[in-house]
Enzyme design. Structure first.
Site, mmCIF file in Angstrom:
data_model
loop_
_atom_site.group_PDB
_atom_site.id
_atom_site.type_symbol
_atom_site.label_atom_id
_atom_site.label_comp_id
_atom_site.label_asym_id
_atom_site.label_seq_id
_atom_site.Cartn_x
_atom_site.Cartn_y
_atom_site.Cartn_z
ATOM 1 C CG ASP A 85 8.902 -21.447 38.158
ATOM 2 O OD1 ASP A 85 9.691 -21.637 39.086
ATOM 3 O OD2 ASP A 85 8.585 -22.331 37.344
ATOM 4 C CD GLU A 132 10.402 -24.688 39.680
ATOM 5 O OE1 GLU A 132 10.673 -23.935 38.722
ATOM 6 O OE2 GLU A 132 10.729 -25.890 39.709
ATOM 7 C CD GLU A 137 10.321 -19.678 33.694
ATOM 8 O OE1 GLU A 137 11.290 -20.449 33.586
ATOM 9 O OE2 GLU A 137 9.203 -19.893 33.174
#
Length: 294
Positions: free
Chosen positions: A102, A100, A104
């Site tokens: 990310d 993953e 954010e």
């Protein structure tokens, strides 16, 4: 679904390369579909807006999975008091040992800067957080957020400026995400238990709905059907004598000198937290931190 091929200007050098298996488009519905809370989606021409209220957030996902390439979208974040909210944009595979990448965006009280947190999971292990502020107000206009991924590196980019680099160090015994196809996702949700000042500032629902806006969806990557095995995926998405992909070109194996200077500038002026220097969490420095700055 017909696949539209559109080569970005920065890749014009690779006009002669075969671009097999790539998907690229600026239309949301060609590449993505709502994942949850369809009634919290707002469509305004080329714009997509996701809203968060005290009933629900919302999220969407790509229709396909990809291995290697570049994913970009333009986002304008929640204006005003966004404390407690998170707008997430990420790539992820599935399963307990997933990979993953990310972005954010952690909301904040009016007048305080947004924080951008990035993270990398490899084989289900994350805890590689970095946080930074940005050199612009991400709530006032759209900015491009991209992930560039190949067998050599993962690069996080903001308006084409690299803000984070995760390089392949398998020769040091460190796993690298290179054999799991990933979907592309984005969502807005309430995370006031941790998102703003460690959870000290809660979401003020009197300011709801909180709205994140999107446009300019582009995926220039190797599309992988769900039925394809990991070994087949690696072969399908890697260059060979019969086909060549731009992400396998030598110029894509590392940052250019200019990009390296940009990354140094970002880290020096905007990085506010790096897991590599957090001795409270990691009394023994993570192995990858010993070998490069990323």
């Amino acid at each position: 679904m017909a696949v539209l091929f559109k080569m970005p200007v920065v890749l014009g050098f690779f006009v002669g390369l075969m671009m097999l298996g790539l998907a690229s488009s600026a239309e949301f519905h060609e590449l993505f579909q709502p994942g949850w809370a369809n009634d919290h989606f707002i469509y305004e021409g080329e714009l997509l807006k996701l809203k968060l209220d005290n009933f629900s957030g919302a999220g969407f996902a790509s229709k396909s999975r990809y291995l290697f390439g570049k994913v970009s979208m333009q986002i304008k974040l929640v204006e005003g008091d966004s404390a407690g909210t998170v707008t997430a944009y990420y790539m992820s595979s599935e399963g307990p040992y997933h990979n993953e990448f990310d972005f954010e965006f952690l909301g904040n009280t009016t007048g305080e800067p947004y924080l951008l947190q990035t993270n990398v999971y490899v084989n289900g292990v994350g805890n590689r957080e970095q946080r930074m502020n940005l050199w612009f107000d991400p709530t006032k206009d759209f900015h491009s957020y991209s992930l560039l991924w190949n067998q050599h590196q993962v690069v996080f980019l903001v308006d084409e400026t690299p803000i984070r680099l995760h390089t392949n160090m398998e020769h040091k015994g460190i796993p690298f995400p290179k054999d799991q196809a990933m979907g592309v996702y984005s969502s807005i949700w309430n995370a006031d238990d941790w998102a703003t000042q460690g959870g000290l500032v809660k979401t003020d629902w009197s300011h709801a709905p909180f709205v994140a806006s999107y446009k300019g969806f582009e995926i220039d990557a190797c599309e992988c059907p769900v039925s394809v095995t990991a070994d087949e995926i690696a072969k399908k998405c890697s260059s060979s004598a019969e086909k060549r992909f731009w992400w396998d070109e030598p110029t894509m194996s590392e940052l250019s000198l200019h990009q390296s200077h940009q990354l140094v500038w970002v880290r020096a002026n905007h990085l506010v937290y790096d897991y590599c220097t957090d001795t409270a969490r990691f009394p023994i420095k993570p192995v990858e931190c010993e070998h490069h700055r990323h």
